[in-house]
Design a protein around this motif. Structure first.
Motif, PDB file in Angstrom:
ATOM      1  N   ASP A 115       1.018  -1.106   0.142  1.00 34.58           N
ATOM      2  CA  ASP A 115      -0.020  -0.197   0.018  1.00 34.58           C
ATOM      3  C   ASP A 115       0.899   1.244  -0.300  1.00 34.58           C
ATOM      4  O   ASP A 115       0.491   2.353   0.267  1.00 34.58           O
ATOM      5  CB  ASP A 115      -0.853   0.075   1.045  1.00 34.58           C
ATOM      6  N   GLY A 116       2.198   0.979  -0.304  1.00 39.64           N
ATOM      7  CA  GLY A 116       2.820   2.332  -0.612  1.00 39.64           C
ATOM      8  C   GLY A 116       3.471   2.744   0.994  1.00 39.64           C
ATOM      9  O   GLY A 116       4.036   4.037   0.858  1.00 39.64           O
ATOM     10  N   LYS A 117       3.503   2.095   2.014  1.00 43.47           N
ATOM     11  CA  LYS A 117       4.030   2.322   3.224  1.00 43.47           C
ATOM     12  C   LYS A 117       5.466   2.043   3.380  1.00 43.47           C
ATOM     13  O   LYS A 117       5.976   1.261   2.659  1.00 43.47           O
ATOM     14  CB  LYS A 117       3.051   1.782   4.324  1.00 43.47           C
ATOM     15  N   TYR A 244       5.502  12.102   5.931  1.00 43.15           N
ATOM     16  CA  TYR A 244       4.828  10.881   5.241  1.00 43.15           C
ATOM     17  C   TYR A 244       4.835   9.794   6.145  1.00 43.15           C
ATOM     18  O   TYR A 244       3.836   8.955   6.420  1.00 43.15           O
ATOM     19  CB  TYR A 244       5.408  10.336   4.091  1.00 43.15           C
ATOM     20  N   GLN A 245       5.928   9.479   7.029  1.00 47.47           N
ATOM     21  CA  GLN A 245       6.163   8.267   7.859  1.00 47.47           C
ATOM     22  C   GLN A 245       5.329   8.876   9.136  1.00 47.47           C
ATOM     23  O   GLN A 245       5.162   7.930   9.931  1.00 47.47           O
ATOM     24  CB  GLN A 245       7.456   8.099   8.260  1.00 47.47           C
ATOM     25  N   ALA A 306       8.019   2.580  -3.030  1.00 43.33           N
ATOM     26  CA  ALA A 306       7.064   2.849  -2.178  1.00 43.33           C
ATOM     27  C   ALA A 306       6.505   4.240  -2.436  1.00 43.33           C
ATOM     28  O   ALA A 306       5.094   4.399  -2.531  1.00 43.33           O
ATOM     29  CB  ALA A 306       7.370   3.027  -0.607  1.00 43.33           C
ATOM     30  N   ILE A 307       7.162   5.147  -3.045  1.00 42.84           N
ATOM     31  CA  ILE A 307       6.688   6.659  -3.468  1.00 42.84           C
ATOM     32  C   ILE A 307       5.975   6.274  -4.647  1.00 42.84           C
ATOM     33  O   ILE A 307       4.648   6.895  -4.725  1.00 42.84           O
ATOM     34  CB  ILE A 307       8.101   7.398  -3.677  1.00 42.84           C
ATOM     35  N   GLY A 314      -2.568   8.566  -4.706  1.00 42.26           N
ATOM     36  CA  GLY A 314      -2.528  10.077  -4.420  1.00 42.26           C
ATOM     37  C   GLY A 314      -2.088  10.559  -3.244  1.00 42.26           C
ATOM     38  O   GLY A 314      -2.375  11.706  -2.693  1.00 42.26           O
ATOM     39  N   LYS A 315      -1.133   9.708  -2.787  1.00 42.45           N
ATOM     40  CA  LYS A 315      -0.668  10.354  -1.125  1.00 42.45           C
ATOM     41  C   LYS A 315       0.684  10.744  -1.334  1.00 42.45           C
ATOM     42  O   LYS A 315       1.112  11.569  -0.581  1.00 42.45           O
ATOM     43  CB  LYS A 315      -0.586   8.704  -0.392  1.00 42.45           C
ATOM     44  N   LEU A 316       1.535  10.562  -2.242  1.00 40.64           N
ATOM     45  CA  LEU A 316       2.831  11.188  -2.718  1.00 40.64           C
ATOM     46  C   LEU A 316       2.945  11.587  -4.308  1.00 40.64           C
ATOM     47  O   LEU A 316       2.394  10.888  -5.074  1.00 40.64           O
ATOM     48  CB  LEU A 316       3.845  10.298  -2.258  1.00 40.64           C
ATOM     49  N   ASP A 317       3.897  12.459  -4.580  1.00 42.13           N
ATOM     50  CA  ASP A 317       4.214  12.812  -5.996  1.00 42.13           C
ATOM     51  C   ASP A 317       5.480  12.573  -6.255  1.00 42.13           C
ATOM     52  O   ASP A 317       6.400  13.057  -5.605  1.00 42.13           O
ATOM     53  CB  ASP A 317       3.800  14.177  -6.287  1.00 42.13           C
TER      54      ASP A 317
END
Length: 348
Positions: A115-117, A244-245, A306-307, A314-317
């Motif tokens: 999930d990109g974590k 983000y973390q 992860a990025i 839509g959480k990071l660019d």
């Protein structure tokens, strides 16, 4: 006097035997299944084969078969494995450590999830403890510290992080010396993320050293403008990733930035970055440094992955991380070094 058992006879784990023993503790150094020759050499000579200084008198050495004997009666366990031994430590060592003995790990790194974590190693190990129903205290050490300089007693400041401040104070009392200074933090995610993130960025900074050597010659003067520019961009991107973390304070960024600095100037990552900057491909650089453990490459690829995954949610660019994404291109797609300088500029 406390009993300190170090499991993993790599350079950093072994280096911690110095402050631990010199602080009056009993120290037991246990080699993994990959450290057999290191332990044999240490028993025979009293010195780690990679160090130019003898271990403090009284350090005791154990092969992995005797790990349970070494653990028995310990006041703390130091996990000294590299990031490539994370699963082994989780599956083989954690289950045999009595839950009354706190663990301090020197292993730096992050795992990326679907999930990109980004998951810290203590979190990964905590899942195993939960599965086993154990309440072992997991703690970690981060900050700017190279093993050979710690052995040389260079003034060193690190941070111990964990969930229980009283446990952290106990560990500090056991390990702190007049050259090994220890801050404490309950922000495990922040500290562990900061010291892991610096790996990929140290590689990015080292690229500029190789680029300048390629342009001006191997014996040319060092050029600091380009290094400083990439260092600044690295701190900017690390700050975004710490946000983000969910890191707690800017103190974590300071620990990570310090670790970034020492890695650029004293770590193995510097070597591969310079070779890439000179024009080698990643495969050629690995071949040139045959036998050198390059954990930084693994971390950089995982964080970039992860990025990309977080971007799909839509959480990071990825555009906010031009340096790391270029490092990933070099490592994953084997592209030539072409630092995106203009992407670092901003208007404020």
């Amino acid at each position: 006097m406390a009993v300190v058992t170090i499991i993993g006879a790599g350079m950093m784990g072994s280096a911690l035997a110095f402050p631990a023993r010199e602080n009056g503790n009993e120290v037991r150094l246990v080699g993994t299944h990959l450290d057999r020759e290191i332990i044999e050499t240490s028993i025979r000579t009293g010195r780690h084969p990679k160090f130019n200084k003898d271990f403090p008198e009284g350090v005791k050495y154990y092969q992995i078969e005797d790990v349970k004997t070494a653990i028995d009666g310990s006041d703390m366990i130091i996990g000294g494995v590299s990031s490539f031994g994370v699963d082994w430590f989780r599956d083989v060592i954690l289950p045999i450590i009595p839950e009354t003995i706190p663990v301090l790990t020197v292993t730096k790194g992050l795992m990326d999830t679907e999930d990109g974590k980004l998951q810290t190693y203590p979190d990964l190990w905590q899942a195993k403890l939960d599965e086993l129903g154990l309440k072992t205290s997991l703690n970690a050490v981060g900050g700017p510290c190279t093993s050979y300089e710690l052995v040389a007693h260079d003034q060193t400041e690190v941070a111990f992080c964990g969930k229980d401040m009283s446990v952290l104070r106990k560990l500090r009392d056991i390990m702190a010396t007049d050259y090994y200074h220890i801050s404490l933090s309950t922000d495990v995610v922040g500290i562990e993320s900061a010291v892991a993130l610096k790996n990929g960025y140290a590689l990015g900074i080292a690229l500029t050293i190789g680029l300048n050597q390629k342009a001006f010659g191997l014996d040319s003067e060092l050029h600091f403008n380009s290094q400083a520019a990439v260092f600044g961009q690295s701190v900017k991107e690390m700050s975004r990733l710490l946000d983000y973390q969910g890191a707690g304070t800017l103190d974590n960024l300071a620990v990570g930035a310090g670790d970034l600095y020492v890695t650029v100037y004293g770590g193995r990552t510097r070597l591969v970055g310079i070779l890439l900057g000179r024009g080698m491909t990643i495969d050629e650089a690995k071949a040139e440094l045959n036998g050198v453990t390059l954990e930084s490459l693994v971390v950089a690829v995982r964080v970039a992955r992860a990025i990309k995954k977080a971007s799909s949610y839509g959480k990071l660019d990825p555009k906010d991380f031009p340096l790391l994404m270029h490092v990933d291109e070099i490592l994953t797609d084997k592209k030539a070094v072409n630092i995106p300088w203009e992407a670092f500029t901003f208007e404020a």
